[in-house]
Motif scaffolding. Structure first.
Motif, PDB file in Angstrom:
ATOM      1  N   ALA A  38      30.366 -14.480  24.834  1.00 18.68           N
ATOM      2  CA  ALA A  38      29.962 -14.508  26.245  1.00 18.68           C
ATOM      3  C   ALA A  38      28.444 -14.404  26.353  1.00 18.68           C
ATOM      4  CB  ALA A  38      30.627 -13.371  26.995  1.00 18.68           C
ATOM      5  N   GLY A  39      27.866 -15.337  27.069  1.00 18.62           N
ATOM      6  CA  GLY A  39      26.424 -15.331  27.290  1.00 18.62           C
ATOM      7  C   GLY A  39      25.601 -15.910  26.150  1.00 18.62           C
ATOM      8  N   GLN A  40      26.226 -16.334  25.053  1.00 21.52           N
ATOM      9  CA  GLN A  40      25.491 -16.851  23.907  1.00 21.52           C
ATOM     10  C   GLN A  40      24.981 -18.261  24.186  1.00 21.52           C
ATOM     11  OE1 GLN A  40      27.866 -17.167  20.359  1.00 21.52           O
ATOM     12  NE2 GLN A  40      26.097 -17.367  19.035  1.00 21.52           N
ATOM     13  N   ALA A  41      23.749 -18.529  23.801  1.00 22.78           N
ATOM     14  CA  ALA A  41      23.152 -19.844  23.981  1.00 22.78           C
ATOM     15  C   ALA A  41      23.358 -20.696  22.736  1.00 22.78           C
ATOM     16  CB  ALA A  41      21.654 -19.708  24.255  1.00 22.78           C
ATOM     17  N   VAL A  42      23.283 -22.001  22.923  1.00 21.05           N
ATOM     18  CA  VAL A  42      23.263 -22.958  21.820  1.00 21.05           C
ATOM     19  C   VAL A  42      21.811 -23.394  21.678  1.00 21.05           C
ATOM     20  CG1 VAL A  42      24.005 -25.234  21.045  1.00 21.05           C
ATOM     21  CG2 VAL A  42      25.601 -23.755  22.287  1.00 21.05           C
ATOM     22  N   ASN A  43      21.243 -23.251  20.485  1.00 19.67           N
ATOM     23  CA  ASN A  43      19.861 -23.641  20.242  1.00 19.67           C
ATOM     24  C   ASN A  43      19.813 -24.814  19.278  1.00 19.67           C
ATOM     25  OD1 ASN A  43      18.532 -21.519  21.784  1.00 19.67           O
ATOM     26  ND2 ASN A  43      19.378 -20.150  20.242  1.00 19.67           N
TER      27      ASN A  43
END
Length: 159
Positions: A38-43
């Motif tokens: 939850a809330g994790q970004a893809v970079n």
């Protein structure tokens, strides 16, 4: 799979060479958002490969289609003297897509307030192009735009 790296060789004519050092697909990048916390970004990390005369220009990206951009946030940062680009996709909300009819209605009627139901479509295409300049080119305002890397945020079925 929240961090992916790519090597980039821009070209003045034709398709850019965008490749993954690990051999992964760099033209159809599919990200299963169920694997993200939850809330994790893809970079997405893009590095210019052996191209000292080239650098990413301005913010490094041109976001060409923002159809479902209220379901995720896109940011891009140029770093390392223009040799690196970080594209982050964050605040991903699954199953809240614009149906094609609503997207068309919004595009065709920019002066009208419009309401409509969201679709539970699970795939979001994040459309953008990389932007670079060639410092060897005497025209300082010339910019080169890559093909779309085709990033797709998916609600993938269990394996």
């Amino acid at each position: 799979m929240s961090n992916l790296s790519f090597r980039v060789i821009p070209k003045e004519d034709g398709q850019w060479d965008i490749s993954s050092p690990t051999g992964g697909d760099s033209e159809n990048i599919c990200i299963d958002y169920k694997e993200l916390k939850a809330g994790q970004a893809v970079n997405l990390y893009y590095e210019l490969a052996d191209c000292p005369e080239w650098e990413f220009a301005e913010n490094g990206t041109y976001f060409s289609d923002a159809k479902d951009n209220f379901n995720y946030q896109l940011t891009s940062i140029v770093a390392n003297g223009g040799q690196s680009l970080i594209v982050s996709i964050s605040s991903i909300i699954p199953a809240h897509a614009l149906p094609a009819e609503l997207a068309t209605k919004l595009a065709d009627n920019p002066d009208e307030a419009i309401s409509g139901l969201l679709s539970e479509s699970a795939d979001y295409e994040v459309n953008f192009r990389l932007v670079a300049k060639n410092n060897a080119n005497s025209e300082s305002k010339m910019r080169y735009f890559s093909q779309d890397p085709r990033v797709i945020l998916q609600d993938m079925e269990p394996h």
